[in-house]
Every structure is written in C-alpha cells, then in structure tokens.
Motif scaffolding. Structure first.
Motif, PDB file in Angstrom:
ATOM      1  N   LEU A   4       0.838  -1.201   0.000  1.00  0.00           N
ATOM      2  CA  LEU A   4       0.000   0.000   0.000  1.00  0.00           C
ATOM      3  C   LEU A   4       0.871   1.250   0.000  1.00  0.00           C
ATOM      4  O   LEU A   4       0.859   2.045   0.939  1.00  0.00           O
ATOM      5  N   THR A   5       1.619   1.392  -1.077  1.00  0.00           N
ATOM      6  CA  THR A   5       2.440   2.580  -1.297  1.00  0.00           C
ATOM      7  C   THR A   5       2.023   3.171  -2.640  1.00  0.00           C
ATOM      8  O   THR A   5       1.552   2.440  -3.527  1.00  0.00           O
ATOM      9  N   PRO A   6       2.208   4.473  -2.803  1.00  0.00           N
ATOM     10  CA  PRO A   6       1.846   5.068  -4.097  1.00  0.00           C
ATOM     11  C   PRO A   6       2.538   4.395  -5.290  1.00  0.00           C
ATOM     12  O   PRO A   6       1.902   4.154  -6.313  1.00  0.00           O
ATOM     13  N   ASP A   7       3.821   4.064  -5.154  1.00  0.00           N
ATOM     14  CA  ASP A   7       4.534   3.443  -6.272  1.00  0.00           C
ATOM     15  C   ASP A   7       3.985   2.060  -6.607  1.00  0.00           C
ATOM     16  O   ASP A   7       3.789   1.726  -7.782  1.00  0.00           O
ATOM     17  N   ALA A   8       3.730   1.249  -5.586  1.00  0.00           N
ATOM     18  CA  ALA A   8       3.202  -0.095  -5.828  1.00  0.00           C
ATOM     19  C   ALA A   8       1.780  -0.032  -6.372  1.00  0.00           C
ATOM     20  O   ALA A   8       1.425  -0.794  -7.283  1.00  0.00           O
ATOM     21  N   LEU A   9       0.978   0.874  -5.840  1.00  0.00           N
ATOM     22  CA  LEU A   9      -0.392   1.020  -6.346  1.00  0.00           C
ATOM     23  C   LEU A   9      -0.378   1.536  -7.777  1.00  0.00           C
ATOM     24  O   LEU A   9      -1.164   1.098  -8.605  1.00  0.00           O
ATOM     25  N   ARG A  10       0.526   2.476  -8.071  1.00  0.00           N
ATOM     26  CA  ARG A  10       0.650   2.982  -9.445  1.00  0.00           C
ATOM     27  C   ARG A  10       0.959   1.843 -10.419  1.00  0.00           C
ATOM     28  O   ARG A  10       0.330   1.728 -11.472  1.00  0.00           O
ATOM     29  N   ALA A  11       1.905   0.990 -10.059  1.00  0.00           N
ATOM     30  CA  ALA A  11       2.257  -0.136 -10.932  1.00  0.00           C
ATOM     31  C   ALA A  11       1.063  -1.061 -11.131  1.00  0.00           C
ATOM     32  O   ALA A  11       0.816  -1.542 -12.244  1.00  0.00           O
ATOM     33  N   ALA A  12       0.319  -1.304 -10.068  1.00  0.00           N
ATOM     34  CA  ALA A  12      -0.854  -2.183 -10.175  1.00  0.00           C
ATOM     35  C   ALA A  12      -1.926  -1.562 -11.054  1.00  0.00           C
ATOM     36  O   ALA A  12      -2.517  -2.248 -11.899  1.00  0.00           O
ATOM     37  N   VAL A  13      -2.182  -0.272 -10.876  1.00  0.00           N
ATOM     38  CA  VAL A  13      -3.190   0.399 -11.705  1.00  0.00           C
ATOM     39  C   VAL A  13      -2.744   0.401 -13.167  1.00  0.00           C
ATOM     40  O   VAL A  13      -3.554   0.147 -14.067  1.00  0.00           O
ATOM     41  N   GLU A  14      -1.462   0.659 -13.417  1.00  0.00           N
ATOM     42  CA  GLU A  14      -0.945   0.634 -14.796  1.00  0.00           C
ATOM     43  C   GLU A  14      -1.169  -0.728 -15.440  1.00  0.00           C
ATOM     44  O   GLU A  14      -1.506  -0.815 -16.617  1.00  0.00           O
ATOM     45  N   GLN A  15      -0.992  -1.789 -14.665  1.00  0.00           N
ATOM     46  CA  GLN A  15      -1.148  -3.145 -15.194  1.00  0.00           C
ATOM     47  C   GLN A  15      -2.615  -3.533 -15.346  1.00  0.00           C
ATOM     48  O   GLN A  15      -3.009  -4.110 -16.359  1.00  0.00           O
ATOM     49  N   LEU A  16      -3.422  -3.249 -14.337  1.00  0.00           N
ATOM     50  CA  LEU A  16      -4.810  -3.727 -14.312  1.00  0.00           C
ATOM     51  C   LEU A  16      -5.769  -2.855 -15.119  1.00  0.00           C
ATOM     52  O   LEU A  16      -6.642  -3.382 -15.810  1.00  0.00           O
ATOM     53  N   THR A  17      -5.643  -1.551 -14.976  1.00  0.00           N
ATOM     54  CA  THR A  17      -6.580  -0.620 -15.611  1.00  0.00           C
ATOM     55  C   THR A  17      -5.835   0.630 -16.072  1.00  0.00           C
ATOM     56  O   THR A  17      -5.987   1.705 -15.472  1.00  0.00           O
ATOM     57  N   PRO A  18      -5.039   0.508 -17.122  1.00  0.00           N
ATOM     58  CA  PRO A  18      -4.238   1.655 -17.559  1.00  0.00           C
ATOM     59  C   PRO A  18      -5.072   2.901 -17.884  1.00  0.00           C
ATOM     60  O   PRO A  18      -4.585   4.019 -17.733  1.00  0.00           O
TER      61      PRO A  18
END
Length: 101
Positions: A4-18
């Motif tokens: 639950l960090t901005p960087d990890a969430l950013r990577a997940a959002v980029e992968q799941l729902t760009p």
C-alpha cells in the motif's frame, strides 16, 4: 496484492486498468497537495485506502464486472437498489480485508 504505497499502487493500476492512470495521478497530486496544506497525513491515508480497495477489486475481473453491474443497478433507478447496495458493501469489505485495511 501490492504494498500500500503510491509506487506499488501505481504499478498495479498501470497493469490492471491503464485507462485509470490519469485519475490515479490526479488523486495522488491532490492528496499530496492537501497533505502539505493541512500538514496532515490524512489525505494520503485516504488516497492509499481508496486506491488499495480499487486495486483489490480490479485484481479479479469477475468481481470488478460484478461491481460495475451492481453500480449500474443502483444508478439506473429502475430496480430496488437495496440488495445491490448490500452486495456492493460486501465487495468493498472483502477488498479492504484483502488489502489489509
């Protein structure tokens, strides 16, 4: 589930729902600005909570599709939304638990 960090969430959002990246970035900027102005971490905690739940839901396409359907039922105003609202709450509670919130 990512950290639950901005960087990890950013990577997940980029992968799941760009397609949601512009909203993610805007929300992060808004939360950072609000945190600085208020001298409080509360806006960043809210950001992490909101996007952590979003990622937890999006990790499972069937769950994300079900949530979209339920939201359409509620916003459509044709059916009684009570059951849909109950199920939406359940999805969010499960996602919060999965995210460790």
């Amino acid at each position: 589930m990512p950290a639950l960090t901005p960087d990890a969430l950013r990577a997940a959002v980029e992968q799941l729902t760009p397609s949601r990246m512009p909203v993610f970035v805007r929300d992060l900027v808004d939360a950072t600005t609000s945190a600085q102005q208020a001298q409080s971490l509360a806006p960043l905690r809210t950001f992490v909570h909101t996007w952590g739940v979003f990622v937890a839901i999006q990790r499972y396409p069937s769950r994300a599709a079900r949530l979209r359907h339920l939201e359409e039922v509620v916003s459509g105003g044709v059916e009684d939304p009570a059951d849909a609202i109950t199920e939406i709450r359940k999805i969010h509670v499960e996602a919060e638990a999965e995210a460790g919130l």
